[in-house]
Design a protein around this motif. Sequence first.
Motif, PDB file in Angstrom:
ATOM      1  N   SER A  72       0.854  -1.177   0.000  1.00  0.00           N
ATOM      2  CA  SER A  72       0.000   0.000   0.000  1.00  0.00           C
ATOM      3  C   SER A  72       0.894   1.231   0.000  1.00  0.00           C
ATOM      4  O   SER A  72       1.935   1.248   0.642  1.00  0.00           O
ATOM      5  N   TYR A  81      -0.846   9.916  -2.354  1.00  0.00           N
ATOM      6  CA  TYR A  81      -1.295  10.635  -3.545  1.00  0.00           C
ATOM      7  C   TYR A  81      -2.061  11.898  -3.158  1.00  0.00           C
ATOM      8  O   TYR A  81      -1.846  12.958  -3.724  1.00  0.00           O
ATOM      9  N   THR A 111       9.379   7.033 -11.712  1.00  0.00           N
ATOM     10  CA  THR A 111       8.176   7.402 -10.962  1.00  0.00           C
ATOM     11  C   THR A 111       7.040   7.769 -11.906  1.00  0.00           C
ATOM     12  O   THR A 111       5.902   7.308 -11.736  1.00  0.00           O
ATOM     13  N   VAL A 163       5.585   4.642 -13.628  1.00  0.00           N
ATOM     14  CA  VAL A 163       4.737   3.879 -12.708  1.00  0.00           C
ATOM     15  C   VAL A 163       3.416   4.603 -12.454  1.00  0.00           C
ATOM     16  O   VAL A 163       2.336   4.000 -12.499  1.00  0.00           O
ATOM     17  N   LEU A 164       3.472   5.907 -12.219  1.00  0.00           N
ATOM     18  CA  LEU A 164       2.244   6.660 -11.948  1.00  0.00           C
ATOM     19  C   LEU A 164       1.314   6.681 -13.159  1.00  0.00           C
ATOM     20  O   LEU A 164       0.092   6.570 -13.008  1.00  0.00           O
ATOM     21  N   HIS A 165       1.874   6.801 -14.354  1.00  0.00           N
ATOM     22  CA  HIS A 165       1.041   6.737 -15.569  1.00  0.00           C
ATOM     23  C   HIS A 165       0.343   5.382 -15.669  1.00  0.00           C
ATOM     24  O   HIS A 165      -0.846   5.312 -16.006  1.00  0.00           O
ATOM     25  N   ARG A 166       1.075   4.324 -15.376  1.00  0.00           N
ATOM     26  CA  ARG A 166       0.478   2.993 -15.431  1.00  0.00           C
ATOM     27  C   ARG A 166      -0.629   2.855 -14.393  1.00  0.00           C
ATOM     28  O   ARG A 166      -1.703   2.327 -14.680  1.00  0.00           O
ATOM     29  N   MET A 167      -0.385   3.360 -13.173  1.00  0.00           N
ATOM     30  CA  MET A 167      -1.415   3.295 -12.130  1.00  0.00           C
ATOM     31  C   MET A 167      -2.666   4.065 -12.552  1.00  0.00           C
ATOM     32  O   MET A 167      -3.792   3.582 -12.391  1.00  0.00           O
ATOM     33  N   ARG A 168      -2.464   5.261 -13.099  1.00  0.00           N
ATOM     34  CA  ARG A 168      -3.608   6.063 -13.539  1.00  0.00           C
ATOM     35  C   ARG A 168      -4.382   5.325 -14.629  1.00  0.00           C
ATOM     36  O   ARG A 168      -5.614   5.250 -14.579  1.00  0.00           O
ATOM     37  N   ASP A 169      -3.667   4.757 -15.589  1.00  0.00           N
ATOM     38  CA  ASP A 169      -4.329   4.009 -16.659  1.00  0.00           C
ATOM     39  C   ASP A 169      -5.093   2.808 -16.102  1.00  0.00           C
ATOM     40  O   ASP A 169      -6.220   2.522 -16.537  1.00  0.00           O
ATOM     41  N   ASN A 170      -4.502   2.085 -15.154  1.00  0.00           N
ATOM     42  CA  ASN A 170      -5.168   0.939 -14.535  1.00  0.00           C
ATOM     43  C   ASN A 170      -6.472   1.375 -13.858  1.00  0.00           C
ATOM     44  O   ASN A 170      -7.506   0.717 -13.992  1.00  0.00           O
ATOM     45  N   LEU A 171      -6.409   2.478 -13.136  1.00  0.00           N
ATOM     46  CA  LEU A 171      -7.600   2.961 -12.429  1.00  0.00           C
ATOM     47  C   LEU A 171      -8.678   3.451 -13.392  1.00  0.00           C
ATOM     48  O   LEU A 171      -9.870   3.164 -13.188  1.00  0.00           O
TER      49      LEU A 171
END
Length: 149
Positions: free
Chosen positions: A6, A15, A131, A134-142
Amino acid sequence: MGKETSLSDDHNPIYQDIARFRAIIFDALLKPHDMTMSQGWVLVHLVRENGLRQADLAARLEIATVTTSKLIDRLEARGYVERRSDPEDRRSNRIYATGQAKELVKVMTRTIFEVDKIANEGISDAELATTLTVLHRMRDNLKTAIARR
């Protein structure tokens, strides 16, 4: 990933903290211009693509059309934007940034770089690149998860 990870282990969501701290600094730096970060993003989108419909602007900002309308009201009252009837659909308006808005966006751009400099102090270019990836991937996943709902 083996164990659950987490990014809010200390019960403070990182975030939200980063977004909130950036907004506090950004708003403080723009206070002399009587501009908030939310209002500023409206102007940035319009300077990039002037004449957007209110609904399209709301979609790009990913906020409710009512919220967008209130932001536009404030900006229009101060001379930063103007509403014009959409010639293709009289029920909707197109929003145009004024010359005054374009000058303010230049100030905002400098302010964004200033906030980035504060936030990124002591972080290498390589660390920042990783960073961001990774953040772009997280945003896309969400966003994908939201679209599936």
